[in-house]
Enzyme design. Structure first.
Site, PDB file in Angstrom:
ATOM      1  N   LYS A   1      17.636 -12.942 -21.480  1.00 49.71           N
ATOM      2  CA  LYS A   1      17.029 -14.085 -21.512  1.00 49.71           C
ATOM      3  C   LYS A   1      17.826 -15.479 -20.748  1.00 49.71           C
ATOM      4  O   LYS A   1      17.145 -16.270 -19.883  1.00 49.71           O
ATOM      5  CB  LYS A   1      16.486 -14.508 -22.850  1.00 49.71           C
ATOM      6  CG  LYS A   1      15.766 -16.103 -23.208  1.00 49.71           C
ATOM      7  CD  LYS A   1      15.218 -16.036 -24.518  1.00 49.71           C
ATOM      8  CE  LYS A   1      16.091 -16.512 -25.634  1.00 49.71           C
ATOM      9  NZ  LYS A   1      15.356 -16.567 -26.888  1.00 49.71           N
TER      10      LYS A   1
ATOM     11  N   ARG B   1      19.807 -23.574   4.776  1.00 48.36           N
ATOM     12  CA  ARG B   1      20.350 -22.713   3.866  1.00 48.36           C
ATOM     13  C   ARG B   1      21.802 -23.096   3.603  1.00 48.36           C
ATOM     14  O   ARG B   1      22.488 -23.935   4.272  1.00 48.36           O
ATOM     15  CB  ARG B   1      20.255 -21.207   4.475  1.00 48.36           C
ATOM     16  CG  ARG B   1      18.790 -20.778   4.602  1.00 48.36           C
ATOM     17  CD  ARG B   1      18.593 -19.673   5.335  1.00 48.36           C
ATOM     18  NE  ARG B   1      19.547 -18.446   4.780  1.00 48.36           N
ATOM     19  CZ  ARG B   1      19.873 -17.327   5.370  1.00 48.36           C
ATOM     20  NH1 ARG B   1      19.422 -17.190   6.601  1.00 48.36           N
ATOM     21  NH2 ARG B   1      20.680 -16.596   4.719  1.00 48.36           N
TER      22      ARG B   1
ATOM     23  N   ALA C   1      23.786 -13.724 -27.380  1.00 50.63           N
ATOM     24  CA  ALA C   1      23.910 -12.335 -27.547  1.00 50.63           C
ATOM     25  C   ALA C   1      22.579 -11.594 -27.816  1.00 50.63           C
ATOM     26  O   ALA C   1      22.028 -10.443 -27.587  1.00 50.63           O
ATOM     27  CB  ALA C   1      24.426 -11.950 -28.860  1.00 50.63           C
TER      28      ALA C   1
ATOM     29  N   SER D   1      15.607 -24.478  26.521  1.00 50.24           N
ATOM     30  CA  SER D   1      14.857 -23.528  25.585  1.00 50.24           C
ATOM     31  C   SER D   1      14.942 -22.137  25.827  1.00 50.24           C
ATOM     32  O   SER D   1      15.238 -21.635  26.749  1.00 50.24           O
ATOM     33  CB  SER D   1      13.103 -24.032  25.836  1.00 50.24           C
ATOM     34  OG  SER D   1      13.214 -25.315  25.798  1.00 50.24           O
TER      35      SER D   1
ATOM     36  N   ASN E   1      23.941 -14.116  15.603  1.00 54.23           N
ATOM     37  CA  ASN E   1      25.295 -14.112  14.642  1.00 54.23           C
ATOM     38  C   ASN E   1      25.538 -12.646  14.166  1.00 54.23           C
ATOM     39  O   ASN E   1      26.680 -12.716  13.713  1.00 54.23           O
ATOM     40  CB  ASN E   1      25.012 -15.134  13.616  1.00 54.23           C
ATOM     41  CG  ASN E   1      23.925 -14.993  12.695  1.00 54.23           C
ATOM     42  OD1 ASN E   1      23.095 -14.279  13.168  1.00 54.23           O
ATOM     43  ND2 ASN E   1      24.221 -15.403  11.307  1.00 54.23           N
TER      44      ASN E   1
ATOM     45  N   GLU F   1      15.293 -20.584 -44.089  1.00 58.04           N
ATOM     46  CA  GLU F   1      14.462 -19.796 -43.003  1.00 58.04           C
ATOM     47  C   GLU F   1      12.796 -19.610 -43.379  1.00 58.04           C
ATOM     48  O   GLU F   1      12.495 -19.588 -44.327  1.00 58.04           O
ATOM     49  CB  GLU F   1      14.772 -18.720 -42.528  1.00 58.04           C
ATOM     50  CG  GLU F   1      16.145 -18.817 -41.839  1.00 58.04           C
ATOM     51  CD  GLU F   1      16.158 -19.411 -40.711  1.00 58.04           C
ATOM     52  OE1 GLU F   1      15.662 -19.080 -39.587  1.00 58.04           O
ATOM     53  OE2 GLU F   1      16.854 -20.653 -40.573  1.00 58.04           O
TER      54      GLU F   1
ATOM     55  N   THR G   1      22.713 -15.040 -36.795  1.00 58.46           N
ATOM     56  CA  THR G   1      23.564 -16.060 -35.983  1.00 58.46           C
ATOM     57  C   THR G   1      25.010 -16.242 -36.776  1.00 58.46           C
ATOM     58  O   THR G   1      25.970 -16.853 -36.029  1.00 58.46           O
ATOM     59  CB  THR G   1      22.463 -17.645 -35.983  1.00 58.46           C
ATOM     60  OG1 THR G   1      22.070 -17.698 -37.549  1.00 58.46           O
ATOM     61  CG2 THR G   1      21.533 -17.525 -35.227  1.00 58.46           C
TER      62      THR G   1
ATOM     63  N   GLY H   1      13.697 -23.048 -39.218  1.00 58.18           N
ATOM     64  CA  GLY H   1      14.166 -22.981 -40.513  1.00 58.18           C
ATOM     65  C   GLY H   1      13.838 -24.731 -40.882  1.00 58.18           C
ATOM     66  O   GLY H   1      13.975 -25.575 -39.943  1.00 58.18           O
TER      67      GLY H   1
ATOM     68  N   ARG I   1      10.890 -11.556 -26.380  1.00 53.69           N
ATOM     69  CA  ARG I   1       9.373 -12.059 -26.163  1.00 53.69           C
ATOM     70  C   ARG I   1       9.229 -12.414 -24.446  1.00 53.69           C
ATOM     71  O   ARG I   1       8.295 -12.853 -24.109  1.00 53.69           O
ATOM     72  CB  ARG I   1       9.157 -13.019 -27.098  1.00 53.69           C
ATOM     73  CG  ARG I   1       8.675 -12.490 -28.459  1.00 53.69           C
ATOM     74  CD  ARG I   1       8.148 -13.802 -29.342  1.00 53.69           C
ATOM     75  NE  ARG I   1       9.056 -14.764 -29.874  1.00 53.69           N
ATOM     76  CZ  ARG I   1       8.744 -15.868 -30.064  1.00 53.69           C
ATOM     77  NH1 ARG I   1       7.502 -16.105 -29.817  1.00 53.69           N
ATOM     78  NH2 ARG I   1       9.675 -16.520 -30.595  1.00 53.69           N
TER      79      ARG I   1
HETATM   80  C1  UD1 Z   1      17.375 -20.327 -35.425  1.00 50.47           C
HETATM   81  C2  UD1 Z   1      17.610 -20.827 -36.831  1.00 50.47           C
HETATM   82  C3  UD1 Z   1      16.514 -21.657 -37.227  1.00 50.47           C
HETATM   83  C4  UD1 Z   1      16.200 -22.729 -36.206  1.00 50.47           C
HETATM   84  C5  UD1 Z   1      15.916 -22.080 -35.013  1.00 50.47           C
HETATM   85  C6  UD1 Z   1      15.862 -23.089 -33.967  1.00 50.47           C
HETATM   86  C7  UD1 Z   1      19.151 -19.083 -37.958  1.00 50.47           C
HETATM   87  C8  UD1 Z   1      19.233 -18.069 -39.095  1.00 50.47           C
HETATM   88  N1  UD1 Z   1      18.056 -19.822 -37.881  1.00 50.47           N
HETATM   89  O1  UD1 Z   1      16.140 -19.255 -35.690  1.00 50.47           O
HETATM   90  O2  UD1 Z   1      16.842 -22.186 -38.693  1.00 50.47           O
HETATM   91  O3  UD1 Z   1      15.179 -23.495 -36.758  1.00 50.47           O
HETATM   92  O4  UD1 Z   1      17.002 -21.088 -34.626  1.00 50.47           O
HETATM   93  O5  UD1 Z   1      15.345 -22.583 -32.867  1.00 50.47           O
HETATM   94  O6  UD1 Z   1      20.071 -19.446 -37.422  1.00 50.47           O
HETATM   95  N2  UD1 Z   1      21.805 -14.756 -31.560  1.00 50.47           N
HETATM   96  C9  UD1 Z   1      22.941 -14.072 -31.525  1.00 50.47           C
HETATM   97  N3  UD1 Z   1      23.226 -13.123 -32.263  1.00 50.47           N
HETATM   98  C10 UD1 Z   1      22.358 -12.617 -33.265  1.00 50.47           C
HETATM   99  C11 UD1 Z   1      21.167 -13.507 -33.193  1.00 50.47           C
HETATM  100  C12 UD1 Z   1      20.951 -14.751 -32.424  1.00 50.47           C
HETATM  101  O7  UD1 Z   1      23.749 -14.579 -30.459  1.00 50.47           O
HETATM  102  O8  UD1 Z   1      22.651 -11.875 -33.946  1.00 50.47           O
HETATM  103  C13 UD1 Z   1      21.500 -16.105 -30.593  1.00 50.47           C
HETATM  104  C14 UD1 Z   1      20.214 -15.858 -30.047  1.00 50.47           C
HETATM  105  O9  UD1 Z   1      20.468 -15.250 -28.443  1.00 50.47           O
HETATM  106  C15 UD1 Z   1      19.565 -17.404 -29.760  1.00 50.47           C
HETATM  107  C16 UD1 Z   1      20.011 -17.870 -30.925  1.00 50.47           C
HETATM  108  O10 UD1 Z   1      21.297 -17.118 -31.452  1.00 50.47           O
HETATM  109  O11 UD1 Z   1      20.114 -17.906 -28.629  1.00 50.47           O
HETATM  110  C17 UD1 Z   1      19.053 -18.265 -31.989  1.00 50.47           C
HETATM  111  O12 UD1 Z   1      18.769 -16.965 -32.589  1.00 50.47           O
HETATM  112  P1  UD1 Z   1      17.357 -16.687 -32.719  1.00 50.47           P
HETATM  113  O13 UD1 Z   1      16.902 -15.144 -33.176  1.00 50.47           O
HETATM  114  O14 UD1 Z   1      16.364 -17.242 -31.925  1.00 50.47           O
HETATM  115  O15 UD1 Z   1      17.088 -17.536 -34.091  1.00 50.47           O
HETATM  116  P2  UD1 Z   1      15.670 -18.172 -34.649  1.00 50.47           P
HETATM  117  O16 UD1 Z   1      15.055 -17.204 -35.643  1.00 50.47           O
HETATM  118  O17 UD1 Z   1      14.925 -18.830 -33.576  1.00 50.47           O
END
Ligand code: UD1
Ligand code: MG
Length: 453
Positions: free
Chosen positions: A27, A320, A15, A392, A373, A159, A86, A145, A20
Site C-alpha cells: 500500500k 525527461r 507493515a 532539418s 544516442n 476501538e 499497532t 478509534g 483493501r
Molecule cells: C488505527 C487505530 C485507530 C485509529 C485509526 C486511524 C489502533 C488499534 N487503531 O486503526 O484507533 O482511529 O488507526 O486511521 O491502533 N500496522 C502495522 N502493523 C500491524 C498493524 C498495523 O505496521 O500489525 C500499520 C498499518 O500498516 C497502518 C497503521 O499501522 O499503516 C494502522 O493500522 P490499521 O490496521 O490501518 O489500523 P486501523 O484499524 O485503521
C-alpha cells in the site's frame, strides 16, 4: 548527551497489508503526487529534525525498504514478521531506539497529510503531558478509534469494534499519531495485551494504561483532512485530488499563472518561480524546477528537469530526467529532451529527439533532428558547439561532436565529428532527369486504363 533528552525520534508504521487496495504493490508504495505514499509521511517529519527515523515494514518489506532508502539512506527499517497490531508494530522499533532517551512520535505510512504545524503543536503539548494523541472531529466516525475524555484529559481510546453504543456516539476520533517519551512508550507497550475483538495488540491501549499508572494524557486536534488515511484506491484517488488542489492553490499564491488549474498536475517536490505561466493540460512529474518568468505552453509533460528564466516550452513538449534548459531557450512542439543541456538561447522547435547531448549557446536545431544516442547496448553523447546550425532531419550518430558555428545540411547523417565552422553534408547528390516525370505519369495512366478495360 543531555541534548538527547529533547531529541525526537520517529517510528513510522508501514507493515500492514493494505488488503483493501486489491494490489500486488504494498500500500505505502502506491503513488501520490508522483512519489510513494510513504515519502509524504517521511517528508512531513523532517520538520521535527528527528534524531532517528525507524520504519516498521512487513508486507512487501523488501520493496518498501528499498523505497525508504531511496528517500534517505540513513533511515533504519525493522521488520514486523506477523502483523499482530499497532502496539506490536511499535515494539519492533525498541532495539533500533536503544541508547535514545528523547521523545518518540509514532505515525502511519499511509497517512500522507499530517502537517509540520500539527507535529509542532504535539511537541508543545508534550511539555505538559506524558502522552499526546492527535485527534480530530470525524464527519463519519465509522471504524475510527474513539477518544474518551473528561474535560481536557484523555482517559482512554476505544476501538470501534470494541466500543459500546454510547462510546460509538463519540465523534472525537484517533488519528493514530501518538507522542511520548521513549521509555514511557515502550514500558506501556510491554503491558498491552490482545484481549479484544481483533485479538491484536492495540497501540491505543497505552492511553488507558498510562492513566491507570497516574500519567497524564492529552489530545491535540487537527483538521480531518490532515489525518486522511489511505485504505482503498478510491481513497487514494480522493487524496490525489486533495493533494493537487493544494499544490495548485499554493502555486497561484506564489505568483505562478495557471491557465486552467484543474488540468495542471504537480509532484510533491515541484518548484516554480514567480510569473511563470503554465498552460492547460500540463503534468509535472518528480524533480521539476522552473525558474521565474518561464512559459510552459499547453500539453507538456515534464519530469526531473530544470527550466530557466525566459525559456519557452511546448505546446506538446516532453522534458525527461536530466533535461536542463538554460535561459531563453525554446523547446517546441513534439520535441523530447532527455539528459541534455541546452545552453542559453538554444532552440529546438519542432519534432526532434535530443538525448544525452550538450547543445551550445544560440545553436539552432532544425525540425526532425534526432540524436541517435543508443546503439542497442550503450548510450553515447552528442556534443554541439555554440551558434551552430543543424539542418532539418539531421541524424547525429553518437558519440559525435559538431563544432562552434558549424552547419549540417538537411537530411545529413552525421557519423564523424564536424570541425568548427565546417558544413557537413552526408546524403546522396541530387540528379534531375529532364522530362522524365511527365513520361512516367503517362506510362502509369496507360497501364491503369488498360487494366480497367
Ligand atoms: C488505527 C487505530 C485507530 C485509529 C485509526 C486511524 C489502533 C488499534 N487503531 O486503526 O484507533 O482511529 O488507526 O486511521 O491502533 N500496522 C502495522 N502493523 C500491524 C498493524 C498495523 O505496521 O500489525 C500499520 C498499518 O500498516 C497502518 C497503521 O499501522 O499503516 C494502522 O493500522 P490499521 O490496521 O490501518 O489500523 P486501523 O484499524 O485503521
Ligand atoms: Mg487504517
Amino acid at each position: 548527551m543531555t541534548k538527547d533528552m529533547h531529541d525526537i525520534a520517529v517510528v513510522l508504521l508501514a507493515a500492514g497489508q493494505g488488503s483493501r487496495m486489491n494490489s500486488e504493490l504494498p500500500k505505502v508504495l502506491h503513488h501520490l503526487g508522483g512519489v510513494p505514499l510513504v515519502w509524504h509521511a517521511l517528508n512531513a517529519v523532517q520538520s521535527l529534525d528527528p534524531a532517528r527515523v525507524v520504519v516498521v515494514t512487513g508486507h512487501g518489506a523488501e520493496a518498501v525498504e528499498k523505497s525508504v532508502a531511496a528517500f534517505d539512506a540513513e533511515i533504519v527499517c525493522v521488520r514486523q514478521e506477523t502483523q499482530s497490531g499497532t502496539a506490536h508494530a511499535v515494539a519492533q522499533a525498541e532495539d533500533a531506539l536503544s541508547g535514545f532517551s528523547g521523545d518518540v512520535v509514532v505515525l502511519y505510512g499511509d497517512t500522507p497529510f499530517v502537517s509540520a504545524d500539527t507535529l509542532g503543536a504535539m511537541c508543545t503539548s508534550r511539555e505538559t503531558s506524558d502522552l499526546v494523541v492527535l485527534g480530530f472531529e470525524a464527519a463519519d466516525p465509522g471504524r475510527y478509534g474513539r477518544l474518551i475524555t473528561t474535560g481536557t484529559e484523555l482517559q482512554k481510546i476505544v476501538e470501534a469494534k470494541d466500543a459500546t453504543a454510547e462510546e460509538l456516539a463519540v465523534t472525537l476520533c484517533n488519528s493514530g499519531v501518538v507522542m511520548a517519551n521513549r521509555d514511557t512508550l515502550f514500558s506501556l507497550i510491554s503491558d498491552v495485551g490482545n484481549d479484544n475483538a481483533a485479538q491484536e495488540y492495540y497501540l491505543t491501549d497505552i492511553v488507558g494504561l498510562a492513566r491507570d499508572a497516574g500519567k497524564s494524557a492529552s489530545v491535540v486536534m487537527c483538521d480531518e483532512a490532515e489525518t486522511l488515511g489511505i485504505n482503498t484506491r478510491a481513497e487514494l484517488a480522493q487524496a490525489e485530488v486533495a493533494f493537487q488542489n493544494r499544490a495548485r492553490a499554493m502555486a497561484l499564491e506564489n505568483g505562478v499563472s495557471l491557465q486552467d488549474p484543474a488540468t495542471t498536475y504537480f509532484s510533491f517536490d515541484t518548484v516554480i518561480g514567480r510569473d511563470t505561466v503554465i498552460g492547460a493540460n500540463t503534468v509535472m512529474g518528480p524533480g521539476v524546477t522552473i525558474e521565474s518568468g518561464a512559459q510552459i505552453r499547453p500539453f507538456c509533460h515534464l519530469e526531473g528537469c530544470h527550466v530557466s528564466q525566459g525559456a519557452i516550452v511546448g505546446p506538446f513538449a516532453r522534458l525527461r530526467p536530466g533535461a536542463e534548459l538554460q535561459e531563453n531557450t525554446h523547446v517546441g512542439n513534439f520535441v523530447e529532451i532527455k539528459n541534455a543541456v541546452l545552453a542559453e538561447g538554444a532552440k529546438v522547435n519542432h519534432l526532434s529527439y535530443v538525448g544525452d547531448a550538450d547543445i551550445g549557446e544560440a545553436t539552432n536545431i532544425g525540425a526532425g533532428t534526432i540524436t541517435c544516442n543508443y546503439d542497442g547496448v550503450m548510450k553515447h553523447r552528442t556534443t554541439i558547439g555554440a551558434r551552430a546550425f543543424i539542418g532539418s532531419n539531421t541524424l547525429l550518430v553518437a558519440p559525435v561532436s559538431v563544432g562552434d558555428e558549424a552547419m549540417t545540411g538537411s537530411g545529413t547523417v552525421v557519423t564523424q565529428d564536424v570541425e568548427p565552422g565546417a558544413l557537413a553534408i552526408a546524403r546522396a547528390r541530387q540528379v534531375n532527369k529532364p522530362g522524365l516525370a511527365v513520361k512516367l505519369m503517362e506510362m502509369l495512366r496507360r497501364k491503369k486504363s488498360k487494366k480497367e478495360a
